[in-house]
Design an enzyme around this catalytic site. Sequence first.
Site, PDB file in Angstrom:
ATOM      1  N   ASP A   1      66.556 -39.501  16.825  1.00 39.16           N
ATOM      2  CA  ASP A   1      67.026 -38.895  18.312  1.00 39.16           C
ATOM      3  C   ASP A   1      66.059 -37.756  18.500  1.00 39.16           C
ATOM      4  OD1 ASP A   1      68.636 -38.410  20.344  1.00 39.16           O
ATOM      5  OD2 ASP A   1      69.988 -37.212  19.482  1.00 39.16           O
TER       6      ASP A   1
ATOM      7  N   ASP B   1      66.837 -34.713  21.023  1.00 36.54           N
ATOM      8  CA  ASP B   1      67.226 -33.505  21.274  1.00 36.54           C
ATOM      9  C   ASP B   1      68.037 -32.999  19.797  1.00 36.54           C
ATOM     10  OD1 ASP B   1      66.628 -33.375  23.921  1.00 36.54           O
ATOM     11  OD2 ASP B   1      68.400 -34.361  24.413  1.00 36.54           O
TER      12      ASP B   1
END
Length: 252
Positions: A15, A17
Amino acid sequence: MTLGLPADIRACLFDLDGVITDTTSLHAAAWREVFDMLPHGREDDGPVPFVADIDYGEFFDGRSSADGVRCFLASRGIGLPEGSPGDPSGRTDTVQGLVRRQLDLYEAGIRSQPAQVCQDTIAYVMKARDRGLLTAVVTSNADCREILRAARVETLFDAWIDGVVAASRSLRSKPCPDTLLAAARDLGQHPADCVVLDATRAGVDAGRSGHFGWVVGVARTGRSDALYARGADVVVESLLGLAGSPDPRTRL
């Protein structure tokens, strides 16, 4: 440095963030500004503000912006029409207008305060590639490539599934596994041969429901219990916490 993963893992799906970059606080601040100018809740409840530390993780983290808006508004008893992607950011009476407003605020924040790259993750990505593993970024962030290009790390990833790609392919956002499954396909790998590395409950949910081989939760702010509860195989504060693990199927 070892990778701390099962021996049959062939690809890592990261991912953005909270894993690759520290942009979560910028997203949360932008959403707070968006919602603080709206009337909240039912009349008998009074105003209920957007609490960044709680509401961002509950409704937005890992989801697409539009899905997050719908979930947050529903929790406050607010109903808004969907609108269209072309709604201007000054329009606050549609879901898409709020999405555009948050994006404008977030991009202004990025320009004034460039995203910080998490060096532990970059070190891990480089080691994984040295060991022959494939790497991909899987995020709902539409600015993913620009952020990583500015940090000069975009070449460390073999595939990209970001907000732009997801929209073009009509992929549902996490907690649905669609974007993760698309990344695995783009890498030519079966989900069982991939590890998902995510900082969000929605991302861990997606990793579990997509039957991925290993799910690593990244709890930089101490939310390890929530990620374990969603089904993470292991939760670490830093990806350096995976290094040297003698048994990757033992929680760190």
